[in-house]
Design an enzyme around this catalytic site. Structure first.
Site, short mmCIF file in Angstrom:
data_model
loop_
_atom_site.label_atom_id
_atom_site.label_comp_id
_atom_site.label_asym_id
_atom_site.label_seq_id
_atom_site.Cartn_x
_atom_site.Cartn_y
_atom_site.Cartn_z
N THR A 94 -4.34 -2.66 -1.40
CA THR A 94 -4.81 -4.05 -1.41
C THR A 94 -5.96 -4.24 -0.43
O THR A 94 -6.96 -4.89 -0.75
CB THR A 94 -3.64 -4.98 -0.99
N ASP A 97 6.56 -5.09 14.48
CA ASP A 97 5.15 -4.90 14.84
C ASP A 97 5.10 -3.58 15.60
O ASP A 97 5.67 -3.46 16.69
CB ASP A 97 4.69 -6.06 15.72
N TYR A 100 -11.26 4.21 14.80
CA TYR A 100 -10.30 4.71 13.79
C TYR A 100 -10.30 6.23 13.78
O TYR A 100 -9.23 6.87 13.75
CB TYR A 100 -10.70 4.15 12.43
N LYS A 139 -6.98 8.37 14.66
CA LYS A 139 -6.35 9.26 13.68
C LYS A 139 -6.45 10.72 14.13
O LYS A 139 -5.57 11.54 13.82
CB LYS A 139 -6.96 9.06 12.29
N GLY A 172 0.79 -1.23 0.00
CA GLY A 172 0.00 0.00 0.00
C GLY A 172 0.82 1.28 0.00
O GLY A 172 1.81 1.40 -0.73
N ILE A 173 0.40 2.23 0.83
CA ILE A 173 1.01 3.55 0.86
C ILE A 173 2.48 3.46 1.31
O ILE A 173 3.35 4.14 0.76
CB ILE A 173 0.21 4.48 1.81
N ASN A 182 3.71 4.99 9.20
CA ASN A 182 2.65 4.71 8.21
C ASN A 182 1.74 3.55 8.62
O ASN A 182 0.55 3.58 8.30
CB ASN A 182 3.32 4.40 6.85
N1 LIG Z 1 -6.13 2.95 2.19
C1 LIG Z 1 -6.80 4.01 2.57
O1 LIG Z 1 -7.89 4.31 2.02
C2 LIG Z 1 -6.28 4.93 3.63
C3 LIG Z 1 -6.89 6.18 3.80
C4 LIG Z 1 -6.40 7.03 4.78
C5 LIG Z 1 -5.35 6.64 5.59
N2 LIG Z 1 -4.79 5.42 5.41
C6 LIG Z 1 -3.69 5.07 6.31
O2 LIG Z 1 -2.54 4.79 5.55
C7 LIG Z 1 -1.69 3.89 6.26
C8 LIG Z 1 -1.30 2.75 5.34
O3 LIG Z 1 -2.49 2.09 4.95
P1 LIG Z 1 -2.63 1.26 3.60
O4 LIG Z 1 -3.99 1.51 3.09
O5 LIG Z 1 -1.46 1.45 2.74
O6 LIG Z 1 -2.67 -0.19 4.22
P2 LIG Z 1 -2.24 -1.62 3.64
O7 LIG Z 1 -3.15 -2.58 4.31
O8 LIG Z 1 -2.19 -1.60 2.14
O9 LIG Z 1 -0.77 -1.76 4.19
C9 LIG Z 1 -0.55 -1.72 5.55
C10 LIG Z 1 0.77 -2.36 5.87
O10 LIG Z 1 0.92 -2.28 7.28
C11 LIG Z 1 1.34 -3.54 7.77
N3 LIG Z 1 0.92 -3.70 9.16
C12 LIG Z 1 -0.30 -4.00 9.64
N4 LIG Z 1 -0.26 -4.08 10.99
C13 LIG Z 1 1.02 -3.81 11.35
C14 LIG Z 1 1.69 -3.75 12.58
N5 LIG Z 1 1.05 -3.99 13.75
N6 LIG Z 1 3.00 -3.43 12.60
C15 LIG Z 1 3.65 -3.19 11.44
N7 LIG Z 1 3.08 -3.26 10.23
C16 LIG Z 1 1.77 -3.56 10.18
C17 LIG Z 1 0.71 -4.56 6.84
O11 LIG Z 1 1.40 -5.79 6.87
C18 LIG Z 1 0.79 -3.84 5.49
O12 LIG Z 1 2.00 -4.13 4.83
C19 LIG Z 1 -2.49 3.46 7.49
O13 LIG Z 1 -2.07 4.21 8.61
C20 LIG Z 1 -3.92 3.81 7.12
O14 LIG Z 1 -4.73 4.03 8.24
C21 LIG Z 1 -5.21 4.55 4.46
#
Ligand SMILES: NC(=O)c1ccc[n+]([C@@H]2O[C@H](COP(=O)([O-])OP(=O)(O)OC[C@H]3O[C@@H](n4cnc5c(N)ncnc54)[C@H](O)[C@@H]3O)[C@@H](O)[C@H]2O)c1
Length: 252
Positions: A189, A60, A151, A155, A17-18, A87
């Site tokens: 994903t 973690d 959440y 946040k 992801g991000i 992140n």
């Molecule tokens: N996707 C969205 O729409 C969105 C919108 C706003 C904010 N965000 C924020 O962006 C950030 C990244 O989200 P994303 O959508 O890329 O998620 P993602 O699910 O695509 O990726 C998240 C990653 O974090 C890892 N992860 C999960 N729990 C963990 C832990 N306890 N310790 C270490 N790693 C861990 C996962 O293995 C994964 O690789 C998050 O903080 C999320 O809240 C996402």
């Protein structure tokens, strides 16, 4: 000269992801990437795709001791940490009536306590040399979601913790900036899997798109570009700020 040449950057949740997109963008700008994730294989795959200037470590973000070990290893291997991208996080669904206190605490641990621990440990090693902390929050740290009470709370906590850290570091002359970034909905994903599970994925996607006046959802690279901006000297006059990247979500 690239914008992030010689910078050592640690990213949490970098396997996907991000976080992964940020790893690619910052590496392209010349940074050395420490890709950390609870999913070590995923972090290793990202690091391998970035070539010689990246390593992967298991972390973690809910585990304070593991944080300390990773920071120690970064200091041992590279002698400094320039930029931390907090992140890792995740959306937990449920209204205040639906979720338990245990669910709430888990969401706070993953999304907010982790940022507290990471920032605290990063400041310890950055304060001699200067540094930069970037916290990935969410548009739901600014605008509440009834369907995601924990959440939203977590946040929102990240948003104001960022400002407290920024102010503290500025007042102490540490030369450490700290900013938050607030994405709207991003096609990661996790999001695509959620859409696939809906009865009518196309309709569910349209409903999400409708929340964003710009008319489409973000790609992880869109948010990575914001992280790159906050990581670089292009944003040198920003600290304690909120970079909103939400396709206009906040406006309606
Ligand atoms: N996707 C969205 O729409 C969105 C919108 C706003 C904010 N965000 C924020 O962006 C950030 C990244 O989200 P994303 O959508 O890329 O998620 P993602 O699910 O695509 O990726 C998240 C990653 O974090 C890892 N992860 C999960 N729990 C963990 C832990 N306890 N310790 C270490 N790693 C861990 C996962 O293995 C994964 O690789 C998050 O903080 C999320 O809240 C996402």
């Amino acid at each position: 000269m690239n914008k992030l040449d010689k910078k050592v950057v640690m990213i949490t949740g970098a396997a996907d992801g991000i976080g992964a997109a940020a790893g690619r963008a910052l590496a392209l700008a010349g940074a050395t990437i420490v890709a950390t994730d609870i999913n070590l294989d995923g972090a290793k795959a990202l690091a391998a795709s970035l070539g010689n200037n990246a390593i992967a470590m298991s972390l973690d973000v809910c585990d304070e001791n593991a944080w300390q070990s990773v920071i120690n290893k970064v200091m041992q291997d590279f002698g400094k940490l320039d930029i931390l991208v907090n992140n890792a996080g995740g959306a937990g669904a449920g209204t205040i009536e639906d979720i338990s206190i245990a669910d709430y605490r888990n969401a706070m641990r993953l999304n907010a306590d982790s940022v507290f621990i990471g920032s605290k440990l990063a400041i310890e090693v950055m304060k001699g040399t200067g540094g930069n902390i970037i916290n990935v929050a969410s548009i739901h740290g600014i605008r509440a979601a009834a369907h995601a009470a924990s959440y939203t709370a977590a946040k929102g906590a990240v948003r104001l913790l960022t400002k407290s850290v920024a102010l503290h570091c500025a007042q102490h002359g540490y030369n450490i900036r700290c900013n938050s970034i607030h994405p709207g909905y991003v096609l990661t994903t996790q999001m695509l899997d959620w859409l696939d599970k809906q009865e009518d994925p196309a309709a569910a996607r349209e409903q999400l798109v409708a929340l964003h006046p710009i008319g489409y959802l973000a790609e992880p690279e869109d948010i990575a570009n914001g992280i790159l901006f906050l990581a670089s000297e292009d944003s040198r006059f920003m600290t304690g700020s909120e970079l909103v990247m939400d396709g206009g979500f906040e406006l309606v």
